[in-house]
Design an enzyme around this catalytic site. Structure first.
Site, PDB file in Angstrom:
ATOM      1  N   GLU A 120       1.515   3.713   2.889  1.00 33.53           N
ATOM      2  CA  GLU A 120       1.975   3.205   4.147  1.00 33.53           C
ATOM      3  C   GLU A 120       3.486   3.272   4.455  1.00 33.53           C
ATOM      4  O   GLU A 120       4.064   2.389   4.326  1.00 33.53           O
ATOM      5  CB  GLU A 120       1.421   1.797   4.567  1.00 33.53           C
ATOM      6  CG  GLU A 120      -0.163   1.665   4.745  1.00 33.53           C
ATOM      7  CD  GLU A 120      -0.767   0.366   4.708  1.00 33.53           C
ATOM      8  OE1 GLU A 120       0.081  -0.573   4.594  1.00 33.53           O
ATOM      9  OE2 GLU A 120      -1.662   0.310   4.700  1.00 33.53           O
ATOM     10  N   GLU A 158       1.395  -4.583  11.392  1.00 31.11           N
ATOM     11  CA  GLU A 158       1.028  -3.171  11.468  1.00 31.11           C
ATOM     12  C   GLU A 158       1.742  -2.225  12.341  1.00 31.11           C
ATOM     13  O   GLU A 158       2.017  -2.543  13.467  1.00 31.11           O
ATOM     14  CB  GLU A 158      -0.525  -3.113  11.822  1.00 31.11           C
ATOM     15  CG  GLU A 158      -1.280  -4.252  10.772  1.00 31.11           C
ATOM     16  CD  GLU A 158      -1.617  -3.553   9.770  1.00 31.11           C
ATOM     17  OE1 GLU A 158      -1.344  -2.367   9.229  1.00 31.11           O
ATOM     18  OE2 GLU A 158      -2.477  -4.291   8.788  1.00 31.11           O
ATOM     19  N   HIS A 203       3.245  -3.491   7.126  1.00 27.08           N
ATOM     20  CA  HIS A 203       2.037  -2.425   6.765  1.00 27.08           C
ATOM     21  C   HIS A 203       2.107  -1.092   7.921  1.00 27.08           C
ATOM     22  O   HIS A 203       2.601  -1.423   8.726  1.00 27.08           O
ATOM     23  CB  HIS A 203       0.625  -3.098   6.733  1.00 27.08           C
ATOM     24  CG  HIS A 203       0.299  -4.039   5.614  1.00 27.08           C
ATOM     25  ND1 HIS A 203      -0.505  -3.566   4.454  1.00 27.08           N
ATOM     26  CD2 HIS A 203       0.929  -5.219   5.050  1.00 27.08           C
ATOM     27  CE1 HIS A 203      -0.506  -4.695   3.503  1.00 27.08           C
ATOM     28  NE2 HIS A 203       0.313  -5.181   4.063  1.00 27.08           N
ATOM     29  N   HIS A 248       0.840  -1.192  -0.030  1.00 25.03           N
ATOM     30  CA  HIS A 248       0.093  -0.124  -0.039  1.00 25.03           C
ATOM     31  C   HIS A 248       0.980   1.170  -0.077  1.00 25.03           C
ATOM     32  O   HIS A 248       1.667   1.412   1.080  1.00 25.03           O
ATOM     33  CB  HIS A 248      -1.003   0.166   1.353  1.00 25.03           C
ATOM     34  CG  HIS A 248      -2.023  -1.168   1.211  1.00 25.03           C
ATOM     35  ND1 HIS A 248      -2.543  -1.959   2.578  1.00 25.03           N
ATOM     36  CD2 HIS A 248      -2.386  -1.783   0.103  1.00 25.03           C
ATOM     37  CE1 HIS A 248      -3.328  -2.741   1.982  1.00 25.03           C
ATOM     38  NE2 HIS A 248      -3.364  -2.621   0.745  1.00 25.03           N
TER      39      HIS A 248
END
Length: 1100
Positions: A814, A993, A908, A811
């Site tokens: 990010e 994350e 991420h 992504h």
């Protein structure tokens, strides 16, 4: 015992329904009152379960139908009805069935002059109205007309009855038919007049509940379209705006302010975004896919019926519901392994991606020495690998780029502030001068250079062509960093060479793993849709982590309400509005306006994202972000340049087309800023900036004016607003959502790592996995330790090492994932003894950037195909998702060779939560969470997937085990984590994350996360993998002995545990506001406390 109590209660309830004896009834009511006056709500629920509601309603019917109702019985009976009825979800329907609604309404009419009795009747009517059906029936039977007879202008008499009438009316107006009836009978004007009267006369704020009750009536009426229209025609916005200003000074008036703001936001006329189009300013022709000139169907909603509007107003965040509410409960699907998604023969091409499995020691050594001794640095840039897997976007088929809505004249280049020339690499960087000698004079503006001419072909030598200052379009810019390609026949001017040399000599050369010359060379070969010829200064100059930590910001109380009222003021007091477009990416020129007394904006550089800037007031600007390429959505990432600012002046920026209903900007997060003047003075830092930061729903819809005229209604937009006082006048600053990390920065970083590694000890191979749709290389790294010798045993041990596969940046928005990956790579290639031991234990396959095109072109989530690549793992296309297709192919190949990775992790960033945490996969935990019974004879599972996160919880300060989740959701089937776990068979398949915001626990509790902490997390992940090897995986005695000499695991973990406990006694389990201001994310997000009847309980 319980049976005896139940039978005793049933006897009481039975007597209550059948007895007409006054004394008996009073005794029963007294017992029930005492029973419910203590204890918890469980007692009420128990009575309801024993048909207590029906017994009380029947008693009411018996007592109310007598010729002379006895209020000694009726009043305690009403109180019990209210107490039980507010907990019984079917109370209104039960009352309707027994026919007591009309009876209660009749009793209220008979007691208009007996306020004590009337108040009890009104309480009961309010509870009836909690059922929309019962409320509608009351409306038809004239309940609203009765209530308006009771509700009077300001008076100190019978205020308890007035309050009961107002709250009963608010409950009735939850019914849409009642709201429409109220509009038709002109009740909006009457309610506004009553509210103003109570507001002006209640100077001591003694009757806040009555004032708020009147607002609740308006709130429910404006849920229907005719109500909103009537409210605007009655000048309701002006009235509420003015009266709410008077209430901001007192915190005790928050119930009034919150409700008024909800009404104002709801009735603010919805407007299309002031943008030329919904789709991106950049488009990319997809092979084999029809290009749409309009948004995809799912991006627009047709406004076919009023009911749809009302439903949307009542629950506008339904469309943004989290996807992880759909747990996969199909055991067969969870346990099955899908078939290969491609022919087996196709896997042979990935053999070239695993040289460590086929090379002899002599070949490895000779290759390393050749690379180490290579002095032809520019040539190294083109020779990134020995084998490139062909795909639909191979170099000879790279498509021609085009930019939406740009004139052919845009072949002319415009260069602005803070951009330095890109040129061929030079041998060595010159020694930097002392910072004091190169510091820029703050009293003088930064002067830029501008070149006009034809855009030459891509790939030629990059040089600088400045022109004299008198022809510059922007005299208040800093040194311009221009990638102005020219044909080989062009000659670099003496002036240009001097400018470049002088600028590079200013560079202190003290930023680890960064070299501006390396960056310029890489940026010159990066392919973008807009064909960027400009470097952003921070990416060229480099970033050093700030020497100090920045705390999570404590927001000033009430600021969000003030910001929303400022927005409302635009509609009702537009006198000071400027509404001037000062930057527009869709215009004939993307340069900022030359209008004096306004900021200048620019975003046409790598990873940049700002579509439009509109000056609203002298120091306030609305900003519109560009959606992802070939998409009309995903607005979150921003990165742009701003210049021509004044000193000691507060500028307000409003990004008005955000999409998510919530953000960490509401929980203390700040955007980041980079100042060119600060960097030239020796402080090249991205720092957190901004105050009065809020994130809330605005009045814009994600549709164009033409679409709105045609009846199209887009999704709601959200505003991120923040204010900044810039550190210097006439500076050039860059603002971003998070610390930027570009594709060119990653490639330059790999160049430096490749040159600085110890080739005698580190096996490092940098290959190109494939080329992206945009023609950019997707690098694949192989990192392990060189074999100790040429012996067959050492070579066998070298080839037999288990694999760890890491990847990041699928992504584009990010960017924190890239900083974590940067920390991982620097540690893996370092001379640290632990890193050396780690290399001896594993072969690391690393794909540091899975979506280069998205990163380059400033996207938030998608690739050039408009696809979220982390939703394409089930059946990726080599033509449309080449990086996913070939990454999955490489994993398939490793598995086919019996070398399934022991750990797979996809890095991420997370915009909704704090800390760093992992998502993993577990069949049992998923079934347990879904409430399903787990047959342990059928479902067997290795719990080793929990080991690594437990280790990280102990060794990584930013990591939090309690935030981890191991659930498998249907909506995540096509993600890397789930696909690799299910199809490749990797037990430890994770998504890691990292928060954009900060940490809520441990050493970094209360601090915003910076690049140093992110890089540390990358290194700590490596340490965690090593400890996993030592504790859970097969390990040689030699490795164990080395590990014992390097670190005492138990002691290190104990030390970290002690540090955690001393700095954090109460771990945050949810994102609670660290400030006293309630956040209104949606129109109806602030509870009006109507559902729990808590205030009604107090009254009774």
């Amino acid at each position: 015992m319980a049976e005896q109590e139940g039978s005793g209660l049933q006897v009481l309830l039975s007597m209550l329904q059948s007895s007409y004896d006054k004394d008996a009834l009073l005794n029963i009511l007294s017992i029930l009152t005492d029973l419910l006056s203590v204890g918890t709500n469980r007692r009420v629920q128990y009575i309801i379960s024993k048909r207590g509601s029906e017994a009380l309603l029947q008693a009411l019917e018996n007592a109310g139908q007598t010729p002379m109702p006895d209020y000694e019985i009726l009043l305690p009976l009403f109180r019990l009805l209210v107490k039980v009825g507010q907990k019984d979800k079917k109370f209104g329907l039960k009352a309707q069935k027994l026919g007591v609604i009309d009876l209660t309404l009749s009793l209220a009419r008979k007691n208009l002059n007996h306020h004590h009795n009337l108040t009890h009747c009104l309480w009961t009517l309010q509870v009836y109205a909690s059922s929309v059906t019962a409320g509608t029936m009351l409306g038809v039977n004239g309940a609203m007309e009765l209530l308006f007879k009771v509700i009077t202008p300001y008076t100190k008499k019978h205020t308890r009855t007035t309050r009961a009438a107002v709250e009963a009316l608010a409950a009735l107006l939850k019914s849409k038919s009642n709201s429409r009836r109220a509009v038709n009978r002109g009740y909006i004007c009457k309610l506004l007049w009553l509210y103003q009267d109570w507001h002006h006369h209640d100077t001591f704020n003694s009757y806040v509940h009555i004032r708020r009750g009147l607002l609740l009536c308006l709130k429910h009426i404006t849920n229907v379209w005719s109500g909103r229209e009537g409210f605007l025609l009655a000048h309701g916005m002006e009235i509420l705006f003015k009266t709410t200003q008077d209430c901001l000074i007192s915190k005790s008036l928050d119930p009034i302010v919150n409700t008024a703001i909800q009404i104002l936001r709801k009735t603010y006329p919805k407007m299309p975004l002031p943008s030329a189009a919904l789709s991106s300013s950049y488009s990319f022709p997809m092979p084999g896919r029809i290009e749409l000139s309009h948004p995809r169907p799912e991006d627009d909603c047709e406004d076919d019926a009023e009911e749809e509007i009302e439903k949307d107003l009542e629950n506008e965040d339904v469309e943004n519901k989290e996807e992880d509410d759909d747990l996969e409960t199909d055991v067969e699907k969870l346990m099955s392994k899908p078939e290969l998604d491609r022919p087996v023969s196709e896997l042979e091409q990935y053999e070239a991606m695993c040289p460590e499995l086929r090379c002899s020691f002599l070949e490895l050594e000779s290759e390393s020495e050749d690379e180490l001794n290579s002095e032809d640095i520019p040539e190294m840039l083109t020779l990134s690998c020995h084998h490139v897997i062909p795909n639909a976007a191979s170099p000879k088929h790279w498509p021609k780029y085009r930019e939406r809505d740009q004139n052919a004249k845009e072949g002319k280049l415009s260069q602005r502030a803070s951009r330095a020339p890109a040129q061929s690499w030079v041998e060595k960087e010159k020694p930097s001068q002392e910072l004091g000698k190169v510091a820029h004079d703050e009293s003088k503006p930064l002067v830029g250079f501008f070149r006009e001419g034809d855009v030459p072909a891509k790939g030629d030598a990059a040089v600088v062509h400045p022109i004299p200052k008198e022809t510059s379009l922007n005299r208040t810019s800093s040194q311009s960093l221009c990638m102005n390609s020219c044909r080989p026949s062009c000659q670099m001017t003496v002036e240009a060479s001097a400018v470049v040399t002088k600028l590079l000599e200013r560079h202190p050369g003290n930023i680890p793993f960064h070299n501006p010359r390396f960056y310029m060379a890489r940026a010159g070969s990066t392919r973008s849709i807009p064909d960027y010829r400009v470097l952003a200064f921070p990416d060229f100059w480099g970033h050093q982590p700030s020497p100090y930590n920045q705390s999570i910001q404590q927001r000033r109380y009430g600021i969000q309400k003030a910001k929303i009222l400022d927005d409302v003021r635009r509609a009702i007091q537009p006198g000071d509005m400027i509404n001037q477009v000062v930057f527009d990416l869709d215009g004939a020129s993307s340069l900022s306006s030359d209008t004096p007394e306004c900021l200048k904006f620019f975003s046409k550089f790598e990873s940049g994202n700002l579509r439009k800037a509109i000056q609203i007031r002298e120091f306030e600007y609305d900003l519109i972000l560009n959606p992802d390429v070939n998409s009309s959505q995903h607005h979150q990432w921003f990165y742009f340049e701003v210049s021509a600012m004044k000193t000691a002046t507060s500028y307000r920026f409003n990004i008005i087309n955000c999409e998510k209903p919530n953000s960490q900007f509401n929980f203390g997060m700040q955007p980041v800023m980079y100042s060119v003047k600060e960097a030239l003075q020796g402080r090249p830092h991205w720092i957190r900036v901004g105050y009065d930061i809020c994130y809330y729903k605005n009045h814009y819809r994600n549709c164009t004016a033409a679409g709105a005229a045609g009846g199209t209604r887009g999704k709601s937009c959200y505003t991120l607003t923040f204010s900044i006082v810039f550190p210097h006048k006439e500076d050039v600053c860059y603002l971003a959502y998070h610390y930027p990390y570009t594709y060119s920065a990653m490639m330059a970083h790999l160049d430096i790592l490749e040159q600085t590694r110890n080739a005698k000890k580190v096996f490092f191979r940098r290959q190109t996995l494939c080329h992206t749709l945009g023609g950019n290389a997707c690098p694949l790294l192989t990192i392990t330790a060189m074999p100790d010798s040429e012996s067959s045993n050492d070579l066998e041990q070298f080839c037999a090492r288990p694999y760890v596969v890491l990847m990041a940046r699928v992504h584009p928005g990010e960017s924190n994932a890239s900083w974590v990956m940067k920390g991982t790579l620097e540690f893996l290639l370092s001379s640290d003894p632990i890193a050396d031991l780690l290399r001896q234990c594993f072969i690391f396959k690393v794909i540091p950037m899975l979506n280069p095109d998205g990163v380059i072109n400033g996207s938030q989530r998608c690739s050039l195909s408009g696809d979220d690549l982390n939703r394409q793992w089930l059946n990726p296309s080599p033509a449309h998702q080449p990086t996913i297709y070939h990454t999955k192919g490489l994993l398939y190949y490793l598995s086919s060779q019996g070398r399934t990775p022991v750990v797979f992790c996809d890095y991420h960033g997370h915009s909704q939560r704090k800390n760093v945490f992992l998502y993993g996969c577990s069949i049992k935990e998923t079934l347990w969470q879904a409430g399903r019974t787990v047959d342990t004879t059928v479902v067997t599972e290795d719990v080793g997937y929990r080991t690594l996160p437990k280790i990280l919880d102990k060794v990584a300060p930013a990591f939090l085990m309690s935030s981890c989740s191991f659930l498998v959701e249907k909506s995540r089937d096509s993600t890397a984590r789930v696909a690799v776990w299910r199809e490749i068979g990797v037990l430890r398949s994770y998504t890691m994350e990292s928060s954009y915001c900060g940490c809520s626990h441990g050493l970094y509790k209360g601090l915003q996360i910076g690049t140093w902490e992110l890089e540390e997390m990358g290194a700590k992940f490596c340490l965690g993998v090593l400890i996993l090897q030592l504790k859970s995986l097969p390990c040689s005695k030699k490795v164990m002995a080395q590990a014992a000499a390097l670190l005492d695991l138990e002691e290190e973990i104990a030390d970290l545990r002690a540090q955690r406990s001393s700095s954090n006694c109460n771990l945050e389990t949810d994102d609670e506001l660290p400030f006293g201001d309630e956040v209104e994310y949606n129109t109806d997000s602030c509870s009006d406390q109507e559902g729990d009847f808590s205030e009604l309980d107090k009254e009774i």
